[in-house]
Design a protein around this motif. Sequence first.
Motif, PDB file in Angstrom:
ATOM      1  N   CYS A  57     -42.830 -84.684  52.710  1.00 39.44           N
ATOM      2  CA  CYS A  57     -43.999 -83.867  52.421  1.00 39.44           C
ATOM      3  C   CYS A  57     -43.930 -82.555  53.185  1.00 39.44           C
ATOM      4  O   CYS A  57     -43.771 -82.554  54.409  1.00 39.44           O
ATOM      5  CB  CYS A  57     -45.245 -84.658  52.801  1.00 39.44           C
ATOM      6  SG  CYS A  57     -46.766 -83.908  52.277  1.00 39.44           S
ATOM      7  N   GLU A  58     -44.015 -81.457  52.459  1.00 45.05           N
ATOM      8  CA  GLU A  58     -44.107 -80.129  53.045  1.00 45.05           C
ATOM      9  C   GLU A  58     -45.130 -79.357  52.217  1.00 45.05           C
ATOM     10  O   GLU A  58     -44.775 -78.682  51.249  1.00 45.05           O
ATOM     11  CB  GLU A  58     -42.737 -79.433  53.014  1.00 45.05           C
ATOM     12  CG  GLU A  58     -42.731 -78.137  53.778  1.00 45.05           C
ATOM     13  CD  GLU A  58     -41.344 -77.508  53.823  1.00 45.05           C
ATOM     14  OE1 GLU A  58     -41.227 -76.357  53.383  1.00 45.05           O
ATOM     15  OE2 GLU A  58     -40.405 -78.186  54.273  1.00 45.05           O
ATOM     16  N   PRO A  59     -46.420 -79.524  52.540  1.00 42.68           N
ATOM     17  CA  PRO A  59     -47.492 -78.943  51.734  1.00 42.68           C
ATOM     18  C   PRO A  59     -47.236 -77.476  51.389  1.00 42.68           C
ATOM     19  O   PRO A  59     -46.724 -76.741  52.233  1.00 42.68           O
ATOM     20  CB  PRO A  59     -48.721 -79.091  52.618  1.00 42.68           C
ATOM     21  CG  PRO A  59     -48.396 -80.267  53.493  1.00 42.68           C
ATOM     22  CD  PRO A  59     -46.915 -80.187  53.726  1.00 42.68           C
ATOM     23  N   PRO A  60     -47.512 -77.116  50.147  1.00 42.98           N
ATOM     24  CA  PRO A  60     -48.201 -77.862  49.100  1.00 42.98           C
ATOM     25  C   PRO A  60     -47.266 -78.688  48.201  1.00 42.98           C
ATOM     26  O   PRO A  60     -47.632 -79.055  47.092  1.00 42.98           O
ATOM     27  CB  PRO A  60     -48.872 -76.751  48.283  1.00 42.98           C
ATOM     28  CG  PRO A  60     -47.877 -75.630  48.331  1.00 42.98           C
ATOM     29  CD  PRO A  60     -47.287 -75.716  49.734  1.00 42.98           C
ATOM     30  N   ARG A  61     -46.069 -78.993  48.690  1.00 38.61           N
ATOM     31  CA  ARG A  61     -45.123 -79.761  47.876  1.00 38.61           C
ATOM     32  C   ARG A  61     -44.843 -81.120  48.508  1.00 38.61           C
ATOM     33  O   ARG A  61     -44.912 -81.288  49.716  1.00 38.61           O
ATOM     34  CB  ARG A  61     -43.830 -78.982  47.703  1.00 38.61           C
ATOM     35  CG  ARG A  61     -44.038 -77.739  46.868  1.00 38.61           C
ATOM     36  CD  ARG A  61     -42.791 -76.903  46.737  1.00 38.61           C
ATOM     37  NE  ARG A  61     -43.120 -75.627  46.127  1.00 38.61           N
ATOM     38  CZ  ARG A  61     -43.538 -74.561  46.798  1.00 38.61           C
ATOM     39  NH1 ARG A  61     -43.643 -74.604  48.115  1.00 38.61           N
ATOM     40  NH2 ARG A  61     -43.833 -73.454  46.175  1.00 38.61           N
ATOM     41  N   LEU A  62     -44.479 -82.042  47.633  1.00 43.44           N
ATOM     42  CA  LEU A  62     -44.141 -83.398  48.061  1.00 43.44           C
ATOM     43  C   LEU A  62     -42.964 -83.848  47.204  1.00 43.44           C
ATOM     44  O   LEU A  62     -42.937 -83.574  46.002  1.00 43.44           O
ATOM     45  CB  LEU A  62     -45.353 -84.306  47.852  1.00 43.44           C
ATOM     46  CG  LEU A  62     -45.249 -85.754  48.279  1.00 43.44           C
ATOM     47  CD1 LEU A  62     -46.602 -86.216  48.840  1.00 43.44           C
ATOM     48  CD2 LEU A  62     -44.860 -86.631  47.129  1.00 43.44           C
ATOM     49  N   ALA A  63     -41.999 -84.504  47.825  1.00 42.84           N
ATOM     50  CA  ALA A  63     -40.844 -85.029  47.103  1.00 42.84           C
ATOM     51  C   ALA A  63     -40.758 -86.526  47.343  1.00 42.84           C
ATOM     52  O   ALA A  63     -41.046 -87.012  48.439  1.00 42.84           O
ATOM     53  CB  ALA A  63     -39.561 -84.354  47.584  1.00 42.84           C
ATOM     54  N   ALA A  64     -40.377 -87.252  46.292  1.00 44.30           N
ATOM     55  CA  ALA A  64     -40.271 -88.701  46.419  1.00 44.30           C
ATOM     56  C   ALA A  64     -39.066 -89.213  45.651  1.00 44.30           C
ATOM     57  O   ALA A  64     -38.680 -88.652  44.623  1.00 44.30           O
ATOM     58  CB  ALA A  64     -41.537 -89.380  45.903  1.00 44.30           C
ATOM     59  N   ARG A  65     -38.498 -90.271  46.183  1.00 46.55           N
ATOM     60  CA  ARG A  65     -37.505 -91.056  45.454  1.00 46.55           C
ATOM     61  C   ARG A  65     -38.222 -92.365  45.154  1.00 46.55           C
ATOM     62  O   ARG A  65     -38.610 -93.102  46.074  1.00 46.55           O
ATOM     63  CB  ARG A  65     -36.256 -91.290  46.280  1.00 46.55           C
ATOM     64  CG  ARG A  65     -35.196 -92.108  45.546  1.00 46.55           C
ATOM     65  CD  ARG A  65     -33.924 -92.181  46.390  1.00 46.55           C
ATOM     66  NE  ARG A  65     -32.919 -93.028  45.813  1.00 46.55           N
ATOM     67  CZ  ARG A  65     -32.015 -92.644  44.905  1.00 46.55           C
ATOM     68  NH1 ARG A  65     -32.033 -91.405  44.460  1.00 46.55           N
ATOM     69  NH2 ARG A  65     -31.123 -93.487  44.445  1.00 46.55           N
TER      70      ARG A  65
END
Length: 129
Positions: free
Chosen positions: A67-75
């Motif tokens: 998470c690095e606001p305003p973005r979020l990455a997920a596997r």
Amino acid sequence: MIGELADIYRAYLDCLNRHAWDKLGRFVDDDVQHNGRLLRLSGYREMLVKDFADIPDLHFNIQLLVCEPPRLAARLSFDCSPKGEFLGLSVNGRRVFFTENVFYEFTGSKISAVWSVIDKSAIEAQLPD
């Protein structure tokens, strides 16, 4: 803000896993985009409802979350049995395991853009020739 966004995302996935479609607007912006296409909330909901109709045992599982606001990455990982064709592959009820790498952009506390890539080659490797 990082923990807050991650908590919102976990609640969003819980909403999906419970098929709580009436709550989707709490997490997804009215003008959401998916892979560069403007779907709007109604189109995004239709896409998800179809996914669950095609894959009745679909369940979103977080493997990795950054998470690095305003973005979020997920596997995300999936262990499920699509009913018929999935991503152009004749899965026909076979149990398959695959992952999805997905990036989200939030506007405030709502998802406004999604970029998703599913590991299709992992599914192909599990199907008979």
